[in-house]
Design an enzyme around this catalytic site. Structure first.
Site, PDB file in Angstrom:
ATOM      1  N   LYS A  13      66.362  58.044  91.529  1.00  0.00           N
ATOM      2  CA  LYS A  13      66.409  57.589  92.927  1.00  0.00           C
ATOM      3  C   LYS A  13      65.615  58.541  93.830  1.00  0.00           C
ATOM      4  CE  LYS A  13      70.937  57.738  93.110  1.00  0.00           C
ATOM      5  NZ  LYS A  13      71.245  58.206  91.739  1.00  0.00           N
ATOM      6  N   ARG A  88      77.745  54.072  98.325  1.00  0.00           N
ATOM      7  CA  ARG A  88      78.088  54.485  96.985  1.00  0.00           C
ATOM      8  C   ARG A  88      79.455  53.937  96.567  1.00  0.00           C
ATOM      9  NH1 ARG A  88      74.997  59.041  95.549  1.00  0.00           N
ATOM     10  NH2 ARG A  88      75.954  60.401  94.038  1.00  0.00           N
ATOM     11  N   ARG A 127      66.279  68.783  84.778  1.00  0.00           N
ATOM     12  CA  ARG A 127      65.812  68.701  86.171  1.00  0.00           C
ATOM     13  C   ARG A 127      65.744  70.069  86.834  1.00  0.00           C
ATOM     14  NH1 ARG A 127      68.763  64.794  90.269  1.00  0.00           N
ATOM     15  NH2 ARG A 127      70.618  65.910  89.550  1.00  0.00           N
ATOM     16  N   ARG A 160      70.523  72.202  89.781  1.00  0.00           N
ATOM     17  CA  ARG A 160      71.699  71.839  90.580  1.00  0.00           C
ATOM     18  C   ARG A 160      72.992  72.213  89.852  1.00  0.00           C
ATOM     19  NH1 ARG A 160      70.756  65.849  92.882  1.00  0.00           N
ATOM     20  NH2 ARG A 160      72.935  65.698  92.215  1.00  0.00           N
ATOM     21  N   ARG A 171      80.296  62.450  86.676  1.00  0.00           N
ATOM     22  CA  ARG A 171      79.521  61.659  87.655  1.00  0.00           C
ATOM     23  C   ARG A 171      79.230  60.263  87.108  1.00  0.00           C
ATOM     24  NH1 ARG A 171      74.818  65.660  88.287  1.00  0.00           N
ATOM     25  NH2 ARG A 171      73.763  64.030  89.477  1.00  0.00           N
TER      26      ARG A 171
HETATM   27  P1  AP5 Z   1      66.102  62.209  90.179  1.00  0.00           P
HETATM   28  O1  AP5 Z   1      65.037  61.477  90.899  1.00  0.00           O
HETATM   29  O2  AP5 Z   1      66.522  63.543  90.692  1.00  0.00           O
HETATM   30  O3  AP5 Z   1      67.381  61.242  89.963  1.00  0.00           O
HETATM   31  P2  AP5 Z   1      68.476  60.734  90.992  1.00  0.00           P
HETATM   32  O4  AP5 Z   1      68.753  59.308  90.684  1.00  0.00           O
HETATM   33  O5  AP5 Z   1      68.103  61.091  92.394  1.00  0.00           O
HETATM   34  O6  AP5 Z   1      69.698  61.606  90.470  1.00  0.00           O
HETATM   35  P3  AP5 Z   1      70.787  62.413  91.288  1.00  0.00           P
HETATM   36  O7  AP5 Z   1      71.463  63.319  90.274  1.00  0.00           O
HETATM   37  O8  AP5 Z   1      70.214  63.041  92.498  1.00  0.00           O
HETATM   38  O9  AP5 Z   1      71.755  61.290  91.678  1.00  0.00           O
HETATM   39  P4  AP5 Z   1      73.214  61.389  92.062  1.00  0.00           P
HETATM   40  O10 AP5 Z   1      73.466  60.028  92.544  1.00  0.00           O
HETATM   41  O11 AP5 Z   1      74.105  61.852  90.986  1.00  0.00           O
HETATM   42  O12 AP5 Z   1      73.253  62.622  93.073  1.00  0.00           O
HETATM   43  P5  AP5 Z   1      73.251  62.730  94.671  1.00  0.00           P
HETATM   44  O13 AP5 Z   1      72.413  63.870  95.048  1.00  0.00           O
HETATM   45  O14 AP5 Z   1      72.993  61.400  95.284  1.00  0.00           O
HETATM   46  O15 AP5 Z   1      65.609  62.350  88.650  1.00  0.00           O
HETATM   47  C1  AP5 Z   1      66.387  63.065  87.697  1.00  0.00           C
HETATM   48  C2  AP5 Z   1      65.448  63.825  86.730  1.00  0.00           C
HETATM   49  O16 AP5 Z   1      64.714  62.864  85.968  1.00  0.00           O
HETATM   50  C3  AP5 Z   1      64.396  64.696  87.426  1.00  0.00           C
HETATM   51  O17 AP5 Z   1      64.216  65.878  86.702  1.00  0.00           O
HETATM   52  C4  AP5 Z   1      63.114  63.846  87.412  1.00  0.00           C
HETATM   53  O18 AP5 Z   1      61.946  64.642  87.346  1.00  0.00           O
HETATM   54  C5  AP5 Z   1      63.310  63.056  86.113  1.00  0.00           C
HETATM   55  N1  AP5 Z   1      62.706  61.723  86.166  1.00  0.00           N
HETATM   56  C6  AP5 Z   1      62.681  60.860  87.207  1.00  0.00           C
HETATM   57  N2  AP5 Z   1      62.060  59.715  86.871  1.00  0.00           N
HETATM   58  C7  AP5 Z   1      61.685  59.857  85.572  1.00  0.00           C
HETATM   59  C8  AP5 Z   1      60.993  59.021  84.642  1.00  0.00           C
HETATM   60  N3  AP5 Z   1      60.556  57.800  84.993  1.00  0.00           N
HETATM   61  N4  AP5 Z   1      60.808  59.488  83.394  1.00  0.00           N
HETATM   62  C9  AP5 Z   1      61.237  60.714  83.033  1.00  0.00           C
HETATM   63  N5  AP5 Z   1      61.881  61.560  83.863  1.00  0.00           N
HETATM   64  C10 AP5 Z   1      62.098  61.132  85.122  1.00  0.00           C
HETATM   65  O19 AP5 Z   1      74.765  63.100  94.938  1.00  0.00           O
HETATM   66  C11 AP5 Z   1      75.291  64.343  94.566  1.00  0.00           C
HETATM   67  C12 AP5 Z   1      76.745  64.436  94.995  1.00  0.00           C
HETATM   68  O20 AP5 Z   1      76.827  64.347  96.432  1.00  0.00           O
HETATM   69  C13 AP5 Z   1      77.657  63.309  94.486  1.00  0.00           C
HETATM   70  O21 AP5 Z   1      78.149  63.581  93.190  1.00  0.00           O
HETATM   71  C14 AP5 Z   1      78.749  63.314  95.565  1.00  0.00           C
HETATM   72  O22 AP5 Z   1      79.655  64.355  95.368  1.00  0.00           O
HETATM   73  C15 AP5 Z   1      77.952  63.583  96.834  1.00  0.00           C
HETATM   74  N6  AP5 Z   1      77.493  62.338  97.482  1.00  0.00           N
HETATM   75  C16 AP5 Z   1      76.204  61.949  97.715  1.00  0.00           C
HETATM   76  N7  AP5 Z   1      76.166  60.753  98.330  1.00  0.00           N
HETATM   77  C17 AP5 Z   1      77.469  60.359  98.485  1.00  0.00           C
HETATM   78  C18 AP5 Z   1      78.075  59.203  99.042  1.00  0.00           C
HETATM   79  N8  AP5 Z   1      77.359  58.192  99.546  1.00  0.00           N
HETATM   80  N9  AP5 Z   1      79.423  59.130  99.022  1.00  0.00           N
HETATM   81  C19 AP5 Z   1      80.174  60.142  98.541  1.00  0.00           C
HETATM   82  N10 AP5 Z   1      79.662  61.259  97.990  1.00  0.00           N
HETATM   83  C20 AP5 Z   1      78.306  61.372  97.969  1.00  0.00           C
HETATM   84 MG    MG Z   2      68.880  62.380  93.848  1.00  0.00          MG
END
Ligand code: AP5
Ligand code: MG
Ligand code: ZN
Length: 217
Positions: A13, A88, A127, A160, A171
């Site tokens: 994402k 979410r 990552r 992270r 997660r």
């Molecule tokens: P990346 O692009 O970083 O993936 P992502 O989908 O953004 O993964 P996240 O871990 O950031 O998602 P998340 O939903 O768990 O975390 P968030 O920060 O939102 O890619 C991942 C890796 O893959 C990278 O190394 C990249 O280079 C690689 N990659 C990408 N595309 C690729 C491809 N095509 N091929 C190969 N490799 C590839 O949330 C974190 C925490 O915040 C949550 O757990 C929660 O506690 C809190 N939080 C955030 N939003 C909310 C909400 N709305 N409500 C409640 N709590 C929330």
């Molecule tokens: Mg992300």
């Protein structure tokens, strides 16, 4: 365009949000990034959020919704936005719909990035994120030229805290329980578009932009 990205942790994402937001000239709003910035700055919101993030749980809906309401009120989001990581939960989606309705606008489309659990684990375990510009790297799939240093801005890269294997497993569980129901929620609204998010990053971007083309910009 008013767009939401949904998909499991590690689906890409954040990686895709950057390209898609630039293509459609809308701000990228990532709730995860906003929480992490608050954690780093030690704000009361960061202290509260960290209690949940470190164990892979979601920050409570009320806290998250209030934060997004404030962010969407900023001028740059008036004509469109890309949300990464929000809504979410179904209550967040309902609150978001109401928030937009109060502003007299609506969501155009929800893009689902589809990848399986094994791929998620491969992606998150490798990552590395830039402390300076936020660029997301992968040790194997998208490596920087020099270990630990961002090619784009020269800052340090970090892993992270919530990318530890046991937290990733939690997660994923939380995703299935609390977030996957959004697929049905937005499907019923006729707003859901899903793409295969495996393969090279550039190929996924092309698929995403193709899928979104008819929603304008
Ligand atoms: P990346 O692009 O970083 O993936 P992502 O989908 O953004 O993964 P996240 O871990 O950031 O998602 P998340 O939903 O768990 O975390 P968030 O920060 O939102 O890619 C991942 C890796 O893959 C990278 O190394 C990249 O280079 C690689 N990659 C990408 N595309 C690729 C491809 N095509 N091929 C190969 N490799 C590839 O949330 C974190 C925490 O915040 C949550 O757990 C929660 O506690 C809190 N939080 C955030 N939003 C909310 C909400 N709305 N409500 C409640 N709590 C929330
Ligand atoms: Mg992300
Ligand atoms: Zn950087």
């Amino acid at each position: 365009m008013r767009l939401v990205l949904v998909g499991p942790p590690g689906a890409g994402k954040g990686t895709q949000a950057e390209f898609i937001a630039a293509h459609f000239a809308v701000p990228k709003i990532s709730t995860g990034d906003i929480f992490r910035a608050n954690v780093a700055a030690g704000t009361p919101l960061g202290v509260e959020a960290r209690r949940f993030m470190d164990s892979g749980q979601l920050v409570p809906d009320e806290v998250t919704i209030n934060m997004v309401r404030d962010r969407l009120a900023e001028p740059d989001a008036a004509d469109g936005f890309l949300l990464d990581g929000f809504p979410r939960t179904v209550p967040q989606a309902i609150a978001h719909d109401k928030l937009l309705a109060d502003l007299g606008v609506g969501l155009d489309v929800v893009l689902e990035l589809i990848v399986d659990d094994d791929e998620v684990i491969r992606r998150l375990s490798g990552r590395w994120t830039c402390r300076g510009c936020g660029k997301i790297w992968h040790i194997e799939f998208d490596p920087p030229t020099h270990d630990g240093v961002c090619d784009r801005c020269g800052s340090q890269l970090y892993q992270r805290d919530d990318d530890k294997a046991e937290t990733v497993a939690e997660r994923l569980k939380v995703y299935v329980r609390d977030t996957a129901p959004l697929i049905i929620f937005y499907g019923a609204q006729g707003k859901l578009v899903g793409i295969d998010a495996t393969g090279p990053v550039e190929d996924v971007t092309v698929r995403a932009i193709d899928a979104l083309r008819s929603y304008g910009g």
